[in-house]
Design an enzyme around this catalytic site. Structure first.
Site, short mmCIF file in Angstrom:
data_model
loop_
_atom_site.label_atom_id
_atom_site.label_comp_id
_atom_site.label_asym_id
_atom_site.label_seq_id
_atom_site.Cartn_x
_atom_site.Cartn_y
_atom_site.Cartn_z
N LYS A 14 16.92 -9.33 -1.15
CA LYS A 14 16.58 -8.10 -0.44
C LYS A 14 16.04 -8.51 0.92
O LYS A 14 14.92 -8.99 1.05
CB LYS A 14 15.54 -7.29 -1.21
N THR A 65 0.83 -1.21 0.00
CA THR A 65 0.00 0.00 0.00
C THR A 65 0.86 1.25 0.00
O THR A 65 0.60 2.22 -0.73
CB THR A 65 -0.93 0.00 1.21
#
Length: 715
Positions: free
Chosen positions: A149, A65
C-alpha cells in the site's frame, strides 16, 4: 483579533479537530442523546480533516488518529442506528482544488477499509467467504492478491487506443484535479501503451518520489536556502499540484500502477484485448502494456498467508526505495468481486492491513517559533536528530502554546517522536523530565516584536502586514497564479526585496522601479524589467482575483468569485455588513465574520487603500443584472474537456446572468459535456431529466443570445 477559522469545524468548539482525544468511553455507556452529539462533532471534524488531507495536502492529525476517529463514528452510527446520509462514513472524503480544472473520473476511486490488527483482517476474510458463498461461489476457492500500500498520491490515468489522454488526482473519489500535463512529464508514465491494449483503459496509480531522489532533492533545496519537504509524500503531492508542468518535470517523480478502473475493448480486436478474469492477471497485462508496477505482488490462498505477507513486507520496508504504510489484500477473482460489490465508500472485496505508526525517543535541544501568513505562531521542537522509520528527524511540531502547556515540555526533556503517513513528526509525550518547568511561550513576535495575542489554544502576532514574516507570505500569496499572477516573485526574491527595504508593505510593490531592482544580488536589468512589466499588467485585476490575492481567511478563488458577482465592485463589498455577506453562496456566519474582521483591521484597510492610491484598481463585475441579462435564470453544469477551461466557461455564463454550479440537480437547466466526460454527471442528468449539450450545441445556444464561444482572450 480574528483568527482563521476552519470551514467544517471550529477547533474551539470541536475537540476532535486539533490534538483530538481517542480514548473513548464504551459505547454501551452512552445515552442516545450523548451518542448523537458525539457523532455530530465527529462528522464535522472528519470533514475538516478530509479537506485538509485531500484538498490542502496539509493534514492536522496523524493517520492513526484519523482512523480512530473514523472508526468511532462508524461504531456510534451502527450501535445507535444514527442516520448516515451525507456522513463521511458514506462517502470518500475530499474536494477538488479550485486552482486546477476539475474532471470526473471514468469510474469511482473508492477508499479502502483498513486496520492495524490481524483479527480485523481475519474478520474481513470471514465476511468475504460468507459473501461469495451466498452468491453461489465456492468459499474455499477464494484467493487473495497481496501488494504494497503505497504512501504517495493516487491518480487516474486514461488511455484511448493506446494513447495517453488524461490524468487526474483522486480528489473526492468522483472528481479530481486535472493533472494531465503534469503527469505527462513523469518518465515512467508511457505516452503510448505497448502490446494489445483495449480501446479505452483507465488505470489507477500512485505517484511518489523515490527515497534516494527525495533526499537528494531536499539537499538541493537546502543549498538554495529553500524549505525542504517534510517527507516524500508531501514532496509528491506538492509537486503534482504545481500549475507549471515545467516545475514538475524538474522534480524526480515516479509511479506504480496497481488497479484497473475501466477496460473497454469495443472497436478493437476484442479477443486480443479482452480483460483478464482476475486481478493477478491484470498485473501481467500491465507488463504487456508497459505500465510500471511493483514486483512485490503475491497471490495467496488463505488469510493467514496474507497476514504473513504483511509481516514480511513490514520487515523489508526500510530497504525499499519508496514509502509504504501497509499492504493491500484483495479478492483475486473479478466475478467474485462483482458479487461482493461495494458500499458507497469502499469495496467489500479489499482491505488494507496497515503498519503500526513509527516512533522514537530523543531530546529537545531548542524551540523555534514560526510565523505564518495569518500571523499564527507555530512552535517547532529542534531535536537531537533521530531515525524514525528510516528517516532522520531533527524537527517536530508542538502545534500551539496550549499543547506545550499540556505536555509540560521544555528544552532538555526526553520526548517521544511520532511519525506516520504524510504528517509532519510531532511530540505526543514527554518520557523523561530533565528540565525545570515548561517552555515559556514568547509574549512578543520573534520576528517583529509585536505583542502576541492568545485566541483559545492558538497564538497570533498582532503585527499584521507590518510583520516581515507575514508581509513576505502576503506578497507571495498576492503573486500566486490564481490571484494576481505576477511572475518573478518567488520566496527568495520577496525576502531580498524586504531585506533591501524596498517592500515594507504590499502597496510598496507598485513603487518599485527597474533601477531599484537591477542592482540587487541575483537580478539583472532584463529580470528587473520583466518584473516591472508584470506588476504594471496587474494594476487592473478582475475583482475576484484582487480579493483572492488579499489572502482573506477562508476566501479562496471560488468564494472570491461569488463575492465579486454578488457585490459587483470593491466599495460595495467594503461597506457590506455580516448579514449581507451571509447572503453570498457558500458564505456562512463564520466565513462572514472572518471576511468582515479582515476588512475592518486597520492594517488591512490601509493596504487596500495604499494599493488603490498606486493605481491598482480592481475592475467591477460588468454582468447585467436582473431580467436584462441574456442568460438570466439559467443554471449550467460543465463536465469533460472544452475548447476553453471550465473556469472560463463558468465565468462567461455568470457574466451574462447565469449560475454555474458543480453538481446536477433538479434546478439545473443544462449539462454541457465536453470530451472525456465523467459518468456520474451524465447519470445525474438522466435521472433529473436535464438536457445534455455537446460543446457545439452549447456554442449555438450562446450564439442565439449574442455570446461568442469560445470566449476571446481576456473576455
Amino acid at each position: 483579533m480574528t483568527s482563521s477559522s476552519t470551514r467544517h469545524a471550529d477547533p474551539e468548539e470541536n475537540p476532535y479537530v486539533e490534538e483530538p482525544p481517542t480514548d473513548f468511553e464504551p459505547v454501551a455507556e452512552l445515552s442516545p442523546e450523548a451518542a448523537a452529539r458525539q457523532a455530530s462533532l465527529l462528522r464535522s471534524a472528519i470533514r475538516e480533516h478530509d479537506h485538509r488531507y485531500y484538498v490542502d495536502a496539509d493534514p492536522l492529525i496523524a493517520d492513526a488518529t484519523y482512523d480512530r476517529l473514523f472508526e468511532r463514528l462508524r461504531e456510534l452510527e451502527a450501535a445507535f442506528d444514527l442516520p448516515t446520509e451525507n456522513s463521511p462514513t458514506e462517502r470518500v472524503g475530499g474536494e477538488p482544488l479550485d486552482a486546477l480544472e476539475t474532471v470526473e473520473h471514468v469510474a469511482p476511486m473508492r477508499s479502502i477499509d483498513s486496520a492495524k490488527e490481524a483479527d480485523a483482517v481475519r474478520e474481513f476474510d470471514e465476511r468475504v467467504r460468507r459473501g461469495v458463498a451466498d452468491a453461489g461461489f465456492d468459499p474455499e476457492s477464494v484467493e487473495y492478491v497481496c501488494e504494497p500500500k503505497f504512501d504517495g498520491l493516487s491518480i487516474e490515468v486514461v488511455y484511448e487506443d493506446g494513447e495517453y489522454v488524461r490524468a487526474a488526482t483522486r480528489g473526492d473519489g468522483r472528481e479530481g484535479d486535472d493533472v494531465t500535463e503534469q503527469v505527462r512529464t513523469i518518465r515512467s508514465v508511457p505516452g503510448r501503451l505497448r502490446g494489445d491494449p483495449p480501446a479505452r483503459l483507465a488505470v489507477r496509480g500512485e505517484v511518489y518520489m523515490p527515497r534516494d531522489a527525495f533526499e537528494a532533492y531536499n539537499e538541493e533545496l537546502a543549498e538554495r536556502g529553500e524549505e525542504p519537504f517534510a517527507n516524500p509524500r508531501n514532496a509528491a503531492a506538492g509537486t503534482l499540484r504545481q500549475l507549471d508542468p515545467a516545475v514538475v518535470a524538474g522534480r524526480p517523480l515516479d509511479v506504480f500502477f496497481f488497479d484497473v478502473l475501466a477496460w473497454d475493448a469495443s472497436g478493437n480486436d476484442e479477443s486480443a484485448a479482452a480483460r483478464p478474469d482476475d486481478h493477478r492477471a491484470e498485473f501481467d497485462a500491465f507488463d504487456r502494456f508497459g505500465l510500471r508496477r511493483t514486483d512485490r505482488v503475491e497471490l495467496v490462498d488463505d488469510v493467514e498467508a496474507a497476514i504473513d505477507y504483511r509481516d514480511r513486507l513490514m520487515a523489508d520496508r526500510d530497504d525499499l526505495n519508496y514509502e509504504i504504510d501497509g499492504v493491500m489484500i484483495s479478492v483475486n477473482d473479478r466475478d467474485a468481486r462483482g458479487a461482493l460489490g461495494s458500499t458507497s465508500r469502499a469495496p467489500r472485496w479489499a482491505f488494507a492491513y496497515k503498519f503500526p505508526p513509527r516512533t522514537a525517543t530523543t531530546t529537545v535541544e531548542g524551540v523555534t517559533v514560526q510565523v505564518g501568513r495569518t500571523g499564527r505562531l507555530t512552535p517547532v521542537a529542534e531535536l537531537d536528530p533521530v531515525e524514525v522509520g528510516g528517516v532522520t528527524v531533527s524537527r517536530a511540531t508542538l502545534h500551539n502554546p496550549a499543547e506545550i502547556e499540556a505536555l509540560g515540555v521544555n528544552v532538555g526533556d526526553r520526548v517521544r517522536i511520532y511519525r506516520a503517513g504524510d504528517v509532519i513528526p510531532y511530540v505526543p509525550e514527554v518520557v523523561e523530565k530533565r528540565s525545570a518547568g515548561t517552555y515559556a511561550f514568547p509574549e512578543t513576535c520573534p520576528v517583529c516584536d509585536a505583542p502576541v495575542e492568545r485566541d483559545g489554544p492558538l497564538a497570533f502576532c498582532t503585527g499584521g502586514l507590518g510583520c516581515p514574516a507575514q508581509l513576505e507570505r502576503a506578497v507571495e500569496h498576492w503573486a500566486r497564479r490564481d490571484a494576481l499572477d505576477v511572475e518573478g516573485l518567488g520566496p527568495e526574491r520577496v525576502e531580498r526585496l524586504r531585506e533591501a527595504g524596498l517592500v515594507e508593505s504590499l502597496p510598496d510593490l507598485y513603487d518599485l522601479s527597474v533601477a531599484d531592482l537591477a542592482d540587487l544580488e541575483g537580478w539583472g536589468e532584463t529580470s528587473a524589467e520583466n518584473l516591472i512589466d508584470e506588476l504594471e499588467a496587474s494594476r487592473d485585476p478582475p475583482l475576484d482575483r484582487f480579493l483572492a490575492g488579499l489572502g482573506i481567511p477562508e476566501v479562496g478563488s471560488t468564494t472570491a468569485r461569488a463575492l465579486a458577482r454578488t457585490f459587483g465592485d470593491l466599495d460595495a463589498l467594503l461597506d457590506a455588513d455580516e448579514e449581507a455577506l451571509r447572503e453570498v453562496d457558500d458564505v456562512g456566519p463564520a466565513v462572514a465574520a472572518s471576511i468582515r474582521g479582515f476588512l475592518d483591521a486597520p492594517e488591512n484597510r490601509a493596504a487596500i487603500e495604499g494599493l488603490r492610491e498606486r493605481g491598482v484598481e480592481p475592475q467591477p463585475v460588468e454582468a447585467p443584472a436582473g431580467d436584462g441579462a441574456p442568460l438570466d435564470g439559467l443554471t449550467f453544469v460543465f463536465t469533460g474537456s472544452l475548447s476553453a477551461t471550465r473556469d472560463e466557461a463558468r465565468a462567461l455564463v455568470e457574466s451574462h446572468g447565469a449560475n454555474a454550479t458543480s453538481s446536477v440537480s433538479g434546478n439545473t437547466d443544462y449539462l454541457v459535456a465536453g470530451e472525456n466526460p465523467g459518468r456520474s454527471k451524465r447519470a445525474d442528468a438522466d435521472a433529473e431529466d436535464v438536457p445534455v449539450l455537446a460543446e457545439a450545441e452549447f456554442a449555438d445556444l450562446l450564439a442565439g443570445h449574442g455570446i461568442d464561444w469560445p470566449p476571446a482572450d481576456g473576455a
